[in-house]
Design a protein around this motif. Structure first.
Motif, PDB file in Angstrom:
ATOM      1  N   GLU A  46       0.827  -1.213   0.000  1.00 51.82           N
ATOM      2  CA  GLU A  46       0.000   0.000   0.000  1.00 51.82           C
ATOM      3  C   GLU A  46       0.859   1.259   0.000  1.00 51.82           C
ATOM      4  OE1 GLU A  46      -2.422  -0.851   3.418  1.00 51.82           O
ATOM      5  OE2 GLU A  46      -3.951  -1.858   2.206  1.00 51.82           O
ATOM      6  N   THR A  47       1.956   1.245   0.734  1.00 52.11           N
ATOM      7  CA  THR A  47       2.854   2.397   0.775  1.00 52.11           C
ATOM      8  C   THR A  47       3.523   2.599  -0.579  1.00 52.11           C
ATOM      9  OG1 THR A  47       3.233   2.082   3.136  1.00 52.11           O
ATOM     10  CG2 THR A  47       4.854   3.405   1.948  1.00 52.11           C
ATOM     11  N   VAL A  48       3.988   1.528  -1.183  1.00 53.60           N
ATOM     12  CA  VAL A  48       4.605   1.607  -2.507  1.00 53.60           C
ATOM     13  C   VAL A  48       3.587   2.142  -3.521  1.00 53.60           C
ATOM     14  CG1 VAL A  48       5.589   0.236  -4.401  1.00 53.60           C
ATOM     15  CG2 VAL A  48       6.364  -0.135  -2.054  1.00 53.60           C
ATOM     16  N   ALA A  49       2.357   1.678  -3.431  1.00 50.62           N
ATOM     17  CA  ALA A  49       1.310   2.153  -4.343  1.00 50.62           C
ATOM     18  C   ALA A  49       1.088   3.657  -4.188  1.00 50.62           C
ATOM     19  CB  ALA A  49       0.007   1.392  -4.103  1.00 50.62           C
ATOM     20  N   SER A  50       1.186   4.147  -2.972  1.00 51.18           N
ATOM     21  CA  SER A  50       1.038   5.579  -2.733  1.00 51.18           C
ATOM     22  C   SER A  50       2.158   6.369  -3.417  1.00 51.18           C
ATOM     23  CB  SER A  50       1.044   5.852  -1.226  1.00 51.18           C
ATOM     24  OG  SER A  50       1.000   7.227  -0.958  1.00 51.18           O
ATOM     25  N   TYR A  51       3.374   5.861  -3.352  1.00 50.40           N
ATOM     26  CA  TYR A  51       4.495   6.536  -4.008  1.00 50.40           C
ATOM     27  C   TYR A  51       4.346   6.485  -5.531  1.00 50.40           C
ATOM     28  CZ  TYR A  51       6.696   6.575   0.575  1.00 50.40           C
ATOM     29  OH  TYR A  51       6.971   6.779   1.903  1.00 50.40           O
ATOM     30  N   VAL A  52       3.861   5.371  -6.043  1.00 49.98           N
ATOM     31  CA  VAL A  52       3.630   5.254  -7.487  1.00 49.98           C
ATOM     32  C   VAL A  52       2.567   6.260  -7.919  1.00 49.98           C
ATOM     33  CG1 VAL A  52       2.698   3.731  -9.288  1.00 49.98           C
ATOM     34  CG2 VAL A  52       4.442   2.878  -7.712  1.00 49.98           C
ATOM     35  N   ALA A  53       1.512   6.401  -7.131  1.00 49.31           N
ATOM     36  CA  ALA A  53       0.468   7.373  -7.452  1.00 49.31           C
ATOM     37  C   ALA A  53       1.017   8.795  -7.455  1.00 49.31           C
ATOM     38  CB  ALA A  53      -0.697   7.242  -6.466  1.00 49.31           C
ATOM     39  N   THR A  54       1.885   9.102  -6.499  1.00 46.85           N
ATOM     40  CA  THR A  54       2.518  10.422  -6.457  1.00 46.85           C
ATOM     41  C   THR A  54       3.326  10.662  -7.730  1.00 46.85           C
ATOM     42  OG1 THR A  54       2.631  10.412  -4.045  1.00 46.85           O
ATOM     43  CG2 THR A  54       4.164  11.884  -5.193  1.00 46.85           C
ATOM     44  N   ALA A  80       4.129  13.181 -12.926  1.00 49.85           N
ATOM     45  CA  ALA A  80       4.508  13.019 -14.332  1.00 49.85           C
ATOM     46  C   ALA A  80       3.413  13.545 -15.260  1.00 49.85           C
ATOM     47  CB  ALA A  80       4.788  11.547 -14.625  1.00 49.85           C
ATOM     48  N   SER A  81       2.178  13.263 -14.939  1.00 47.78           N
ATOM     49  CA  SER A  81       1.069  13.768 -15.756  1.00 47.78           C
ATOM     50  C   SER A  81       1.005  15.288 -15.724  1.00 47.78           C
ATOM     51  CB  SER A  81      -0.261  13.182 -15.270  1.00 47.78           C
ATOM     52  OG  SER A  81      -0.288  11.792 -15.475  1.00 47.78           O
ATOM     53  N   ALA A  82       1.253  15.866 -14.556  1.00 46.59           N
ATOM     54  CA  ALA A  82       1.246  17.328 -14.425  1.00 46.59           C
ATOM     55  C   ALA A  82       2.374  17.954 -15.248  1.00 46.59           C
ATOM     56  CB  ALA A  82       1.353  17.725 -12.957  1.00 46.59           C
ATOM     57  N   VAL A  83       3.547  17.311 -15.261  1.00 49.81           N
ATOM     58  CA  VAL A  83       4.660  17.816 -16.071  1.00 49.81           C
ATOM     59  C   VAL A  83       4.289  17.722 -17.544  1.00 49.81           C
ATOM     60  CG1 VAL A  83       7.036  17.354 -16.817  1.00 49.81           C
ATOM     61  CG2 VAL A  83       6.459  17.331 -14.391  1.00 49.81           C
ATOM     62  N   ARG A  84       3.784  16.590 -17.954  1.00 48.84           N
ATOM     63  CA  ARG A  84       3.417  16.381 -19.362  1.00 48.84           C
ATOM     64  C   ARG A  84       2.399  17.417 -19.826  1.00 48.84           C
ATOM     65  NH1 ARG A  84       0.199  11.260 -20.057  1.00 48.84           N
ATOM     66  NH2 ARG A  84      -1.285  12.658 -19.073  1.00 48.84           N
ATOM     67  N   ASP A  85       1.443  17.737 -18.940  1.00 51.49           N
ATOM     68  CA  ASP A  85       0.378  18.671 -19.289  1.00 51.49           C
ATOM     69  C   ASP A  85       0.747  20.136 -19.042  1.00 51.49           C
ATOM     70  OD1 ASP A  85      -1.020  16.354 -19.858  1.00 51.49           O
ATOM     71  OD2 ASP A  85      -2.178  16.397 -17.990  1.00 51.49           O
ATOM     72  N   ASP A 135      12.111   1.142 -10.260  1.00 46.25           N
ATOM     73  CA  ASP A 135      12.631   1.354 -11.612  1.00 46.25           C
ATOM     74  C   ASP A 135      11.752   2.332 -12.389  1.00 46.25           C
ATOM     75  OD1 ASP A 135      14.691  -0.416 -11.108  1.00 46.25           O
ATOM     76  OD2 ASP A 135      13.754  -2.090 -12.189  1.00 46.25           O
ATOM     77  N   SER A 136      10.445   2.195 -12.231  1.00 51.00           N
ATOM     78  CA  SER A 136       9.508   3.061 -12.958  1.00 51.00           C
ATOM     79  C   SER A 136       9.578   4.501 -12.471  1.00 51.00           C
ATOM     80  CB  SER A 136       8.080   2.524 -12.815  1.00 51.00           C
ATOM     81  OG  SER A 136       7.984   1.237 -13.378  1.00 51.00           O
ATOM     82  N   VAL A 137       9.667   4.689 -11.168  1.00 47.43           N
ATOM     83  CA  VAL A 137       9.778   6.050 -10.624  1.00 47.43           C
ATOM     84  C   VAL A 137      11.112   6.664 -11.046  1.00 47.43           C
ATOM     85  CG1 VAL A 137       9.908   7.446  -8.518  1.00 47.43           C
ATOM     86  CG2 VAL A 137       8.169   5.654  -8.720  1.00 47.43           C
ATOM     87  N   THR A 158       1.569   3.088 -14.624  1.00 44.15           N
ATOM     88  CA  THR A 158       0.191   2.585 -14.652  1.00 44.15           C
ATOM     89  C   THR A 158       0.173   1.059 -14.547  1.00 44.15           C
ATOM     90  OG1 THR A 158      -0.512   4.497 -15.948  1.00 44.15           O
ATOM     91  CG2 THR A 158      -1.955   2.560 -15.998  1.00 44.15           C
ATOM     92  N   ALA A 159       1.074   0.402 -15.259  1.00 47.45           N
ATOM     93  CA  ALA A 159       1.149  -1.064 -15.209  1.00 47.45           C
ATOM     94  C   ALA A 159       1.571  -1.544 -13.819  1.00 47.45           C
ATOM     95  CB  ALA A 159       2.124  -1.580 -16.268  1.00 47.45           C
ATOM     96  N   VAL A 160       2.548  -0.885 -13.230  1.00 43.31           N
ATOM     97  CA  VAL A 160       2.996  -1.257 -11.881  1.00 43.31           C
ATOM     98  C   VAL A 160       1.878  -1.017 -10.871  1.00 43.31           C
ATOM     99  CG1 VAL A 160       4.599  -0.656 -10.017  1.00 43.31           C
ATOM    100  CG2 VAL A 160       5.453  -0.982 -12.322  1.00 43.31           C
ATOM    101  N   ASP A 161       1.157   0.083 -11.033  1.00 43.19           N
ATOM    102  CA  ASP A 161       0.039   0.372 -10.147  1.00 43.19           C
ATOM    103  C   ASP A 161      -1.005  -0.744 -10.201  1.00 43.19           C
ATOM    104  OD1 ASP A 161      -1.429   2.161  -8.329  1.00 43.19           O
ATOM    105  OD2 ASP A 161      -2.804   2.411 -10.023  1.00 43.19           O
ATOM    106  N   ALA A 162      -1.297  -1.231 -11.394  1.00 40.81           N
ATOM    107  CA  ALA A 162      -2.247  -2.337 -11.541  1.00 40.81           C
ATOM    108  C   ALA A 162      -1.719  -3.602 -10.853  1.00 40.81           C
ATOM    109  CB  ALA A 162      -2.525  -2.603 -13.019  1.00 40.81           C
TER     110      ALA A 162
END
Length: 163
Positions: free
Chosen positions: A47-55, A60-65, A116-118, A141-145
């Motif tokens: 759950e903690t790792v998932a929180s960091y992935v969400a962050t 990343a989405s905010a930078v892209r946009d 690795d993804s972060v 997104t794949a790691v989050d799933a």
């Protein structure tokens, strides 16, 4: 004069989360004889790792946009990366009650893929590489799933909840 002192004592949400998880797991850095407690440690880590992935995904989405400045994103992603690495390292110190259990390997595998993804996301942001940033968002997104799927399995290890 007050600004440097305030900057020196800055707390971040990812940093506080890593400290809390480290304190939680410090008491169990030895062999974990209680399978239920180890299951709880594993689920908490996922759950903690998932929180960091969400962050990382949001950043990343905010930078892209174009909704966040790159230097700010760099700070967020660097701190997220450090906290994520601390979390994974702390969990890696906990010995499972049964060495044959695949749970430890599963949690560490998906957690290391998250690292690795972060890291790829951080690198893409620093380089201003939009193609790599898009690819890293897809990886996150794949790691989050995968994290979500693992959390579900850990919450119901018997697999009896159905769906």
């Amino acid at each position: 004069m007050a600004a440097p002192a305030a900057a020196a004592v800055r707390w971040t949400a990812p940093g506080v989360g890593a400290i809390a998880l480290a304190l939680l797991l410090c008491s169990c850095a030895a062999p974990r004889d209680d399978p239920e407690a180890y299951l709880g440690d594993s689920l908490s880590t996922v759950e903690t790792v998932a929180s960091y992935v969400a962050t990382a995904q949001l950043t990343a989405s905010a930078v892209r946009d174009g909704r966040v400045f790159v230097p700010s994103a760099n700070v967020v992603l660097s701190e997220t990366m450090q906290s994520l690495s601390d979390t994974v390292s702390t969990y890696g110190l906990v010995e499972p009650p049964d060495e044959r259990s695949p749970m430890r390997a599963q949690v560490l595998d998906v957690s290391r893929r998250a690292e690795d993804s972060v890291f790829s996301t951080l690198t893409a942001v620093r380089r201003g590489d939009t193609a790599a940033l898009d690819a890293s968002i897809d990886r996150l997104t794949a790691v989050d799933a995968d994290l979500s799927s693992l959390a579900t399995r850990l919450e119901d290890p018997s697999g009896r909840s159905g769906g």
